[in-house]
Design a protein around this motif. Structure first.
Motif, PDB file in Angstrom:
ATOM      1  N   MET A   1     -12.036   5.734 -11.413  1.00  0.00           N
ATOM      2  CA  MET A   1     -10.774   6.458 -11.352  1.00  0.00           C
ATOM      3  C   MET A   1      -9.971   5.945 -10.164  1.00  0.00           C
ATOM      4  N   LEU A   2      -8.813   5.357 -10.465  1.00  0.00           N
ATOM      5  CA  LEU A   2      -8.029   4.711  -9.425  1.00  0.00           C
ATOM      6  C   LEU A   2      -7.133   5.675  -8.669  1.00  0.00           C
ATOM      7  N   GLU A   3      -6.767   6.787  -9.263  1.00  0.00           N
ATOM      8  CA  GLU A   3      -5.774   7.653  -8.656  1.00  0.00           C
ATOM      9  C   GLU A   3      -6.279   8.246  -7.340  1.00  0.00           C
ATOM     10  N   GLU A   4      -5.326   8.394  -6.413  1.00  0.00           N
ATOM     11  CA  GLU A   4      -5.643   8.978  -5.114  1.00  0.00           C
ATOM     12  C   GLU A   4      -5.593  10.501  -5.210  1.00  0.00           C
ATOM     13  N   ASP A   5      -6.426  11.144  -4.432  1.00  0.00           N
ATOM     14  CA  ASP A   5      -6.358  12.590  -4.269  1.00  0.00           C
ATOM     15  C   ASP A   5      -6.000  12.852  -2.816  1.00  0.00           C
ATOM     16  N   THR A   6      -4.755  13.246  -2.590  1.00  0.00           N
ATOM     17  CA  THR A   6      -4.280  13.428  -1.218  1.00  0.00           C
ATOM     18  C   THR A   6      -4.301  14.884  -0.775  1.00  0.00           C
ATOM     19  N   ASP A   7      -4.750  15.781  -1.652  1.00  0.00           N
ATOM     20  CA  ASP A   7      -4.723  17.199  -1.313  1.00  0.00           C
ATOM     21  C   ASP A   7      -5.902  17.622  -0.445  1.00  0.00           C
ATOM     22  N   ILE A   8      -6.987  16.833  -0.444  1.00  0.00           N
ATOM     23  CA  ILE A   8      -8.190  17.275   0.262  1.00  0.00           C
ATOM     24  C   ILE A   8      -8.497  16.389   1.460  1.00  0.00           C
ATOM     25  N   VAL A   9      -7.579  15.545   1.842  1.00  0.00           N
ATOM     26  CA  VAL A   9      -7.731  14.738   3.049  1.00  0.00           C
ATOM     27  C   VAL A   9      -6.446  14.850   3.856  1.00  0.00           C
TER      28      VAL A   9
ATOM     29  N   GLU B   1     -13.199  -1.548 -10.948  1.00  0.00           N
ATOM     30  CA  GLU B   1     -12.502  -0.427 -10.320  1.00  0.00           C
ATOM     31  C   GLU B   1     -12.401  -0.629  -8.809  1.00  0.00           C
ATOM     32  N   PHE B   2     -13.467  -1.154  -8.202  1.00  0.00           N
ATOM     33  CA  PHE B   2     -13.409  -1.429  -6.769  1.00  0.00           C
ATOM     34  C   PHE B   2     -12.344  -2.487  -6.472  1.00  0.00           C
ATOM     35  N   ARG B   3     -12.282  -3.537  -7.262  1.00  0.00           N
ATOM     36  CA  ARG B   3     -11.292  -4.588  -7.030  1.00  0.00           C
ATOM     37  C   ARG B   3      -9.880  -4.034  -7.132  1.00  0.00           C
ATOM     38  N   ARG B   4      -9.636  -3.132  -8.076  1.00  0.00           N
ATOM     39  CA  ARG B   4      -8.296  -2.562  -8.220  1.00  0.00           C
ATOM     40  C   ARG B   4      -7.915  -1.711  -7.008  1.00  0.00           C
ATOM     41  N   VAL B   5      -8.870  -0.915  -6.519  1.00  0.00           N
ATOM     42  CA  VAL B   5      -8.600  -0.110  -5.321  1.00  0.00           C
ATOM     43  C   VAL B   5      -8.328  -1.019  -4.126  1.00  0.00           C
TER      44      VAL B   5
END
Length: 247
Positions: free
Chosen positions: A1-9, A63-67
């Motif tokens: 899953m590439l999307e960032e989760d910015t609500d918990i950091v 997935e790691f390469r995309r991130v």
């Protein structure tokens, strides 16, 4: 899953959840186990062959390469906007920390590179101190090479303090909300600008915390830093000499 989760950091940290699958983590940790007992020093920062193999395994995963590509693109734009020239290959460091390595904990510092990718590989046991990442909220402004060296020299000097003192400062800063504690979970990737963000790690009371840290884009502001430890030792020795001469 590439999307960032910015609500918990906190601001300044980009979290990419669930990037590294469990099967790949198990393969990586098995690779580490093959040589873990032979590392010198024991924390793994010089385990170059094992580190290279871990990086190779990660980069085989799309997935790691995309991130990695996304985080690098953001950091290159930041460097260009701030007029920074960047050069050099990524610096990869494997760190395996347990309770026998107190000198590797509560070390506040800035990185010499702009982008830091933190990839947790194994969590320590659940405890008050389990190696979690500590990130200070106030970023520093861009500095000249000279002022950057002064800041790093001061932080290097503070690393010489006993663990109890370094730990007390961390808990004081957390209580005053100067910094945040980030639980680093295996499978996630945490990206931040380590060049302007002061950060550290808690001590590990039980078990072992394993992480791969990849640094990208050196703006070339650490020339001469290798002389800092010599300067610090000279100052320390001078102070000790004066104290010994006093009646």
């Amino acid at each position: 899953m590439l999307e960032e989760d910015t609500d918990i950091v906190p601001p300044g940290i980009r979290l990419f959840e669930g990037v590294v699958p469990l099967t790949l983590l198990e393969q990586i940790n098995a690779t580490i186990d093959e040589t873990r007992d032979t590392w010198q020093p024991a924390d793994g920062r010089r385990a170059t062959q094992t580190t290279a193999r871990v990086v190779e395994l990660l980069r085989q995963h799309g997935e790691f390469r995309r991130v990695e590509q996304r985080a690098c693109s953001i950091s290159r734009r930041w460097a260009a906007q701030n007029g920074l020239m960047i050069d050099g290959e990524p610096l990869c460091v494997l760190r395996c920390i347990n309770r026998t390595l107190p000198a590797q904990s509560h070390l506040r510092h800035y990185d010499s590179h702009i982008l830091t990718l933190l990839i947790p590989l194994q969590s320590a046991h659940d405890a008050e101190e389990n190696g979690d990442l500590i990130v200070y909220r106030q970023p520093r402004y861009l500095l000249s090479a000279a002022t950057n060296l002064m800041a790093k020299a001061w932080l290097i000097a503070l690393r010489r303090l006993p663990l109890a003192v370094r730990r007390a400062q961390t808990w004081r800063d957390l209580s005053r909300q100067h910094c945040d504690r980030i639980a680093c979970l295996p499978g996630n990737i945490y990206a931040f600008n380590g060049f302007v963000t002061r950060h550290a790690n808690l001590h590990v009371e039980q078990g072992e915390r394993r992480t791969l840290i990849v640094h990208y884009y050196d703006p070339g502001m650490t020339a001469g830093l290798r002389v800092v430890p010599r300067i610090w030792r000279a100052i320390r020795d001078k102070v000790l000499d004066v104290c010994q001469r006093r009646p």
